[in-house]
Design a protein around this motif. Structure first.
Motif, PDB file in Angstrom:
ATOM      1  N   TYR A  62       0.820  -1.210   0.000  1.00  0.00           N
ATOM      2  CA  TYR A  62       0.000   0.000   0.000  1.00  0.00           C
ATOM      3  C   TYR A  62       0.855   1.262   0.000  1.00  0.00           C
ATOM      4  CZ  TYR A  62      -3.861  -3.058   1.380  1.00  0.00           C
ATOM      5  OH  TYR A  62      -4.810  -4.038   1.421  1.00  0.00           O
ATOM      6  N   VAL A  63       0.270   2.297  -0.607  1.00  0.00           N
ATOM      7  CA  VAL A  63       0.789   3.645  -0.404  1.00  0.00           C
ATOM      8  C   VAL A  63      -0.242   4.362   0.468  1.00  0.00           C
ATOM      9  CG1 VAL A  63       1.222   5.904  -1.474  1.00  0.00           C
ATOM     10  CG2 VAL A  63       2.129   3.814  -2.525  1.00  0.00           C
ATOM     11  N   VAL A  64       0.207   4.938   1.568  1.00  0.00           N
ATOM     12  CA  VAL A  64      -0.689   5.704   2.421  1.00  0.00           C
ATOM     13  C   VAL A  64      -0.173   7.136   2.464  1.00  0.00           C
ATOM     14  CG1 VAL A  64      -1.504   6.062   4.785  1.00  0.00           C
ATOM     15  CG2 VAL A  64      -1.478   3.760   3.808  1.00  0.00           C
ATOM     16  N   VAL A  65      -1.059   8.063   2.137  1.00  0.00           N
ATOM     17  CA  VAL A  65      -0.656   9.467   2.100  1.00  0.00           C
ATOM     18  C   VAL A  65      -1.071  10.134   3.403  1.00  0.00           C
ATOM     19  CG1 VAL A  65      -0.794  11.636   0.850  1.00  0.00           C
ATOM     20  CG2 VAL A  65      -1.011   9.466  -0.374  1.00  0.00           C
ATOM     21  N   ASN A  66      -0.088  10.706   4.068  1.00  0.00           N
ATOM     22  CA  ASN A  66      -0.349  11.391   5.329  1.00  0.00           C
ATOM     23  C   ASN A  66      -0.755  12.834   5.039  1.00  0.00           C
ATOM     24  OD1 ASN A  66      -0.334  12.573   7.851  1.00  0.00           O
ATOM     25  ND2 ASN A  66       1.566  11.570   8.511  1.00  0.00           N
ATOM     26  N   ALA A  68       4.861   7.178  -7.007  1.00  0.00           N
ATOM     27  CA  ALA A  68       5.306   6.427  -5.825  1.00  0.00           C
ATOM     28  C   ALA A  68       4.799   4.989  -5.863  1.00  0.00           C
ATOM     29  CB  ALA A  68       4.838   7.124  -4.558  1.00  0.00           C
ATOM     30  N   ALA A  69       3.529   4.821  -6.225  1.00  0.00           N
ATOM     31  CA  ALA A  69       2.934   3.485  -6.257  1.00  0.00           C
ATOM     32  C   ALA A  69       3.643   2.622  -7.292  1.00  0.00           C
ATOM     33  CB  ALA A  69       1.440   3.581  -6.575  1.00  0.00           C
ATOM     34  N   TYR A  70       3.964   3.219  -8.440  1.00  0.00           N
ATOM     35  CA  TYR A  70       4.691   2.490  -9.482  1.00  0.00           C
ATOM     36  C   TYR A  70       6.063   2.074  -8.965  1.00  0.00           C
ATOM     37  CZ  TYR A  70       7.081   1.671 -13.940  1.00  0.00           C
ATOM     38  OH  TYR A  70       7.805   1.118 -14.965  1.00  0.00           O
ATOM     39  N   ALA A  71       6.736   2.991  -8.261  1.00  0.00           N
ATOM     40  CA  ALA A  71       8.096   2.716  -7.784  1.00  0.00           C
ATOM     41  C   ALA A  71       8.127   1.550  -6.800  1.00  0.00           C
ATOM     42  CB  ALA A  71       8.686   3.977  -7.139  1.00  0.00           C
ATOM     43  N   GLY A 117      -2.539   3.314 -20.384  1.00  0.00           N
ATOM     44  CA  GLY A 117      -2.412   2.207 -21.311  1.00  0.00           C
ATOM     45  C   GLY A 117      -1.298   1.233 -20.963  1.00  0.00           C
ATOM     46  N   THR A 118      -0.722   1.345 -19.777  1.00  0.00           N
ATOM     47  CA  THR A 118       0.322   0.406 -19.355  1.00  0.00           C
ATOM     48  C   THR A 118      -0.314  -0.721 -18.549  1.00  0.00           C
ATOM     49  OG1 THR A 118       0.752   1.420 -17.202  1.00  0.00           O
ATOM     50  CG2 THR A 118       1.883   2.382 -19.103  1.00  0.00           C
ATOM     51  N   GLY A 119       0.498  -1.610 -18.025  1.00  0.00           N
ATOM     52  CA  GLY A 119      -0.024  -2.707 -17.220  1.00  0.00           C
ATOM     53  C   GLY A 119      -0.294  -2.319 -15.776  1.00  0.00           C
ATOM     54  N   MET A 120      -0.147  -1.050 -15.458  1.00  0.00           N
ATOM     55  CA  MET A 120      -0.248  -0.590 -14.069  1.00  0.00           C
ATOM     56  C   MET A 120      -1.691  -0.288 -13.666  1.00  0.00           C
ATOM     57  SD  MET A 120       1.454   0.839 -11.307  1.00  0.00           S
ATOM     58  CE  MET A 120       1.015   2.007 -10.024  1.00  0.00           C
ATOM     59  N   ASP A 121      -2.160  -0.924 -12.572  1.00  0.00           N
ATOM     60  CA  ASP A 121      -3.466  -0.615 -11.991  1.00  0.00           C
ATOM     61  C   ASP A 121      -3.248   0.148 -10.693  1.00  0.00           C
ATOM     62  OD1 ASP A 121      -4.405  -2.236 -13.997  1.00  0.00           O
ATOM     63  OD2 ASP A 121      -4.781  -3.968 -12.692  1.00  0.00           O
ATOM     64  N   LEU A 122      -4.115   1.114 -10.450  1.00  0.00           N
ATOM     65  CA  LEU A 122      -4.000   1.853  -9.178  1.00  0.00           C
ATOM     66  C   LEU A 122      -5.353   2.393  -8.749  1.00  0.00           C
ATOM     67  CD1 LEU A 122      -2.258   3.036  -6.889  1.00  0.00           C
ATOM     68  CD2 LEU A 122      -1.928   5.067  -8.305  1.00  0.00           C
ATOM     69  N   GLU A 123      -5.717   2.041  -7.532  1.00  0.00           N
ATOM     70  CA  GLU A 123      -6.964   2.538  -6.947  1.00  0.00           C
ATOM     71  C   GLU A 123      -6.598   3.537  -5.850  1.00  0.00           C
ATOM     72  OE1 GLU A 123     -10.743   0.627  -4.556  1.00  0.00           O
ATOM     73  OE2 GLU A 123      -9.379  -0.733  -5.605  1.00  0.00           O
ATOM     74  N   VAL A 124      -7.314   4.659  -5.787  1.00  0.00           N
ATOM     75  CA  VAL A 124      -7.057   5.663  -4.744  1.00  0.00           C
ATOM     76  C   VAL A 124      -8.333   5.894  -3.940  1.00  0.00           C
ATOM     77  CG1 VAL A 124      -6.460   8.084  -4.279  1.00  0.00           C
ATOM     78  CG2 VAL A 124      -5.223   6.812  -6.049  1.00  0.00           C
ATOM     79  N   VAL A 125      -8.222   5.789  -2.627  1.00  0.00           N
ATOM     80  CA  VAL A 125      -9.361   6.006  -1.735  1.00  0.00           C
ATOM     81  C   VAL A 125      -9.055   7.189  -0.815  1.00  0.00           C
ATOM     82  CG1 VAL A 125     -10.759   5.019   0.139  1.00  0.00           C
ATOM     83  CG2 VAL A 125     -10.010   3.563  -1.763  1.00  0.00           C
ATOM     84  N   VAL A 126     -10.001   8.108  -0.721  1.00  0.00           N
ATOM     85  CA  VAL A 126      -9.841   9.260   0.176  1.00  0.00           C
ATOM     86  C   VAL A 126     -10.515   8.927   1.505  1.00  0.00           C
ATOM     87  CG1 VAL A 126     -10.302  11.724   0.502  1.00  0.00           C
ATOM     88  CG2 VAL A 126      -9.851  10.817  -1.798  1.00  0.00           C
ATOM     89  N   HIS A 127      -9.780   9.086   2.576  1.00  0.00           N
ATOM     90  CA  HIS A 127     -10.268   8.695   3.903  1.00  0.00           C
ATOM     91  C   HIS A 127     -10.197   9.895   4.835  1.00  0.00           C
ATOM     92  CE1 HIS A 127     -10.969   5.392   6.893  1.00  0.00           C
ATOM     93  NE2 HIS A 127     -10.392   6.252   7.717  1.00  0.00           N
ATOM     94  N   SER A 128     -11.239  10.070   5.638  1.00  0.00           N
ATOM     95  CA  SER A 128     -11.267  11.224   6.543  1.00  0.00           C
ATOM     96  C   SER A 128     -10.832  10.844   7.953  1.00  0.00           C
ATOM     97  CB  SER A 128     -12.691  11.788   6.600  1.00  0.00           C
ATOM     98  OG  SER A 128     -12.785  12.722   7.654  1.00  0.00           O
ATOM     99  N   GLY A 129      -9.967  11.655   8.530  1.00  0.00           N
ATOM    100  CA  GLY A 129      -9.657  11.520   9.945  1.00  0.00           C
ATOM    101  C   GLY A 129     -10.840  12.001  10.765  1.00  0.00           C
ATOM    102  N   ALA A 130     -10.684  11.994  12.080  1.00  0.00           N
ATOM    103  CA  ALA A 130     -11.810  12.366  12.928  1.00  0.00           C
ATOM    104  C   ALA A 130     -11.400  13.329  14.038  1.00  0.00           C
ATOM    105  CB  ALA A 130     -12.459  11.104  13.517  1.00  0.00           C
ATOM    106  N   GLY A 131     -10.224  13.948  13.871  1.00  0.00           N
ATOM    107  CA  GLY A 131      -9.798  14.922  14.856  1.00  0.00           C
ATOM    108  C   GLY A 131      -8.876  14.319  15.890  1.00  0.00           C
ATOM    109  N   ALA A 132      -7.596  14.222  15.583  1.00  0.00           N
ATOM    110  CA  ALA A 132      -6.582  13.730  16.519  1.00  0.00           C
ATOM    111  C   ALA A 132      -5.218  14.015  15.907  1.00  0.00           C
ATOM    112  CB  ALA A 132      -6.732  12.228  16.777  1.00  0.00           C
TER     113      ALA A 132
END
Lengths: 427, 158
Positions: A77-81, A110-113, A153-168
């Motif tokens: 996984y790639v997780v973006v802070n 980054a995900a490709y790398a 058009g390459t063999g690379m698949d990538l899904e991106v999900v946006v996730h919300s924090g909750a205050g911390a």
């Protein structure tokens, strides 16, 4: 803004939140080039030679982090802070709001790398506009084939999900962020194992900051030498007592004096007193440090740090005791409670600051502040949140001890007294 | 209290698709429940626990950890006044005193008419606007007390 600006030019005005606007400035060309003309190893090598370091605060070399990821793991996984809650840091927020495609392009690279096919972007709850713009950008990128199956058009698949924090705030610590993303209380995990090996759901995970990833398109486009020739560039969040607080792109190593000048300088008639160079976690600096280059090593050499490059400027109207008290109150509020030195230490420090500010300070309080602070230093706390308290506190006691003493002796603030005296003749 | 509407329950079930483990959907699920009810009464926590097949204790522990989950009824609008460093240096304390006076409540409380829940906030990552505050999803700053009055008037009517 320097002519070679690589990030700020995407953020000026309403920025390039819109896909068509981003494409007009060669958007996604770097990601396309990386996926079609470079191997993952070549991408990592370019990023390594560029010298890019994590912009979330720790400054760890980005490519080295990526190299820890095992190549043969089936799921990564790639997780973006995008939590960004360090006081007075607001560059990532602005990037998300004004240039979300720049981040998405960085995520693709980054995900490709590292060979990841799924990325989560964790955005703090307060960032409503940032999340909305990012979600729109993700949808637009999917529609154009820049995300999803066989991108460009390459063999690379990538899904991106946006996730919300909750205050911390603690959710910005990378292992606490993973806990939060897994639906638990945001409490840090022991390291090792590091997330690159054992991260989200126990899978190898690269956790990168928003700004870090947003640099990647420029790194690929300019090449390591071209990128380094620009400084390398960095975003500085400048706030406090400057005329035009904001986000400025300047070369790493720009002296503090010039960063302040870029933000319009001090307010008219005021003198510089102190600054936090890297958010409230960094040790306070004074006028003698105005020519220190704002870069990792020079700031460390004077006992402070660059952190997230968030310069908080204070002029001569500032009560340092009040400022440090507020910073300590922040860490008390945000302590997750997992470890004793942080949970108890921040609370105890706050009580002492409260009584000093209320005019009930005791002669022995300064020794007590130092004692508690030491008990929270040098690895005593489980993570860096508790360890963020001593640098600013101890620097304030070193440089502004007389202000504490005045508060304790008189029950009042010598800054107010001095300012009242200064305006008295004309008043 | 009525249970969550069917659409919200379906939405919570669908959230799990984005994640390898269903507990990841807990924070988003709590936000769905809170959006429907305005806050998270015990019954809503139980419903979310059932929908995600998690222990109620775990759901409660998580909901109570984060600032943006309301375990008590909240006002129609949430005012978050930043009092962290950049705002402190630029007059947040004056705004806090002014808000306390105008709203008649202390930070952490809800006005008797239910219009506002007023909280002091940590840094909201908009330091170029200091001193600033958020009402619901909107940011405002730099603010003077007079501008705060106008804001309150505007939101009280909504």
């Amino acid at each position: 803004m320097p002519a070679e600006s690589i990030l700020l030019r995407f953020m000026e005005g309403e920025g390039t939140a819109d896909l068509e606007a981003y494409l007009r400035v060669e958007g996604y060309a770097a990601a396309r080039h990386a996926l079609t003309a470079l191997t993952p190893e070549e991408v990592i090598e370019i990023v390594d030679r560029s010298g890019l370091r994590g912009k979330g605060g720790a400054g760890f070399p980005t490519a080295r982090k990526w190299k820890f990821v095992p190549k043969d793991a089936p799921l990564k996984y790639v997780v973006v802070n995008g939590d960004e809650a360090e006081p007075c840091t607001f560059k990532d927020h602005m990037l998300l709001e004004r240039a979300p495609h720049l981040l998405l392009e960085g995520i693709i690279i980054a995900a490709y790398a590292v060979g990841a096919h799924k990325a989560y972007v964790y955005v703090r709850r307060e960032g409503y506009l940032a999340r909305e713009r990012l979600r729109q950008a993700v949808a637009a990128a999917y529609a154009r084939g820049f995300l999803g199956r066989k991108i460009f058009g390459t063999g690379m698949d990538l899904e991106v999900v946006v996730h919300s924090g909750a205050g911390a705030y603690i959710a910005g610590e990378e292992t606490a962020l993973l806990e939060s993303l897994e639906g638990r209380r945001a409490m840090p995990r022991p390291r090792p194992p590091f997330p690159a090996v054992f991260g989200l759901y126990g899978r190898p995970t690269v956790v990168n900051n928003v700004e870090t990833l947003s640099h990647l398109p420029a790194v690929i486009r300019l090449g390591p030498e071209g990128y380094r020739a620009l400084g390398p560039p960095a975003l500085f969040s400048v706030s406090g007592h400057v005329r035009t607080p904001g986000v400025y792109e300047l070369p790493l190593g720009t002296p503090m004096r010039q960063v302040i000048a870029a933000a319009g300088g001090l307010r008219p008639g005021r003198r510089f007193k102190a600054a936090f160079p890297g958010g409230s976690s960094s040790a306070l600096l004074t006028a003698e440090h105005l020519d220190v280059p704002m870069d990792y090593e020079p700031l460390r050499a004077v006992g402070s740090m660059l952190g997230s490059a968030s310069l908080i400027v204070m002029d001569d109207t500032t009560c340092i005791v009040r400022v440090v008290a507020r910073a300590v109150a922040f860490y008390k509020e945000e302590s997750c409670g997992k470890c004793t030195p942080c949970r108890e230490g921040t609370y105890w420090l706050s009580q002492i600051f409260d009584r000093i500010l209320e005019g009930r300070g005791r002669a022995e309080d300064l020794e007590l502040l130092t004692h508690i602070s030491r008990g929270m230093s040098n690895g005593a706390c489980f993570c860096l949140l508790g360890e963020s308290v001593p640098p600013g506190l101890e620097a304030s006691l070193r440089h502004f001890r007389h202000e504490y003493e005045y508060h304790i002796r008189t029950g009042r603030c010598d800054v107010e007294a001095a300012l009242a005296a200064a305006v008295a003749p004309g008043a | 209290m009525a249970p969550l509407p069917d659409e919200a329950r379906d939405e919570i079930r669908r959230l799990q698709r984005h994640y390898e483990q269903r507990q990841s959907a807990l924070l988003p699920a709590l936000f769905v429940a809170q959006r429907e009810l305005g806050w998270l009464p015990p019954q809503a926590l139980q419903e979310v626990a059932d929908l995600l097949d998690l222990p109620l204790s775990e759901v409660t522990a998580v909901a109570s950890f984060y600032r943006f989950f309301f375990l008590e009824p909240a006002g129609r609008h949430l005012i978050l006044l930043c009092t962290n460093l950049a705002c402190l240096l630029n007059g947040a304390e004056d705004l806090r005193r002014h808000l306390e006076e105008r709203l008649g409540v202390r930070p952490g409380q809800t006005t008797p008419d239910g219009a506002f829940t007023f909280r002091e906030s940590e840094c909201l990552a908009a330091c170029h606007l200091a001193p600033m505050l958020m009402v619901d999803r909107e940011r405002f700053g730099p603010l003077t007390p007079r501008e705060v009055d106008e804001l309150l008037e505007r939101y009280r009517a909504r």
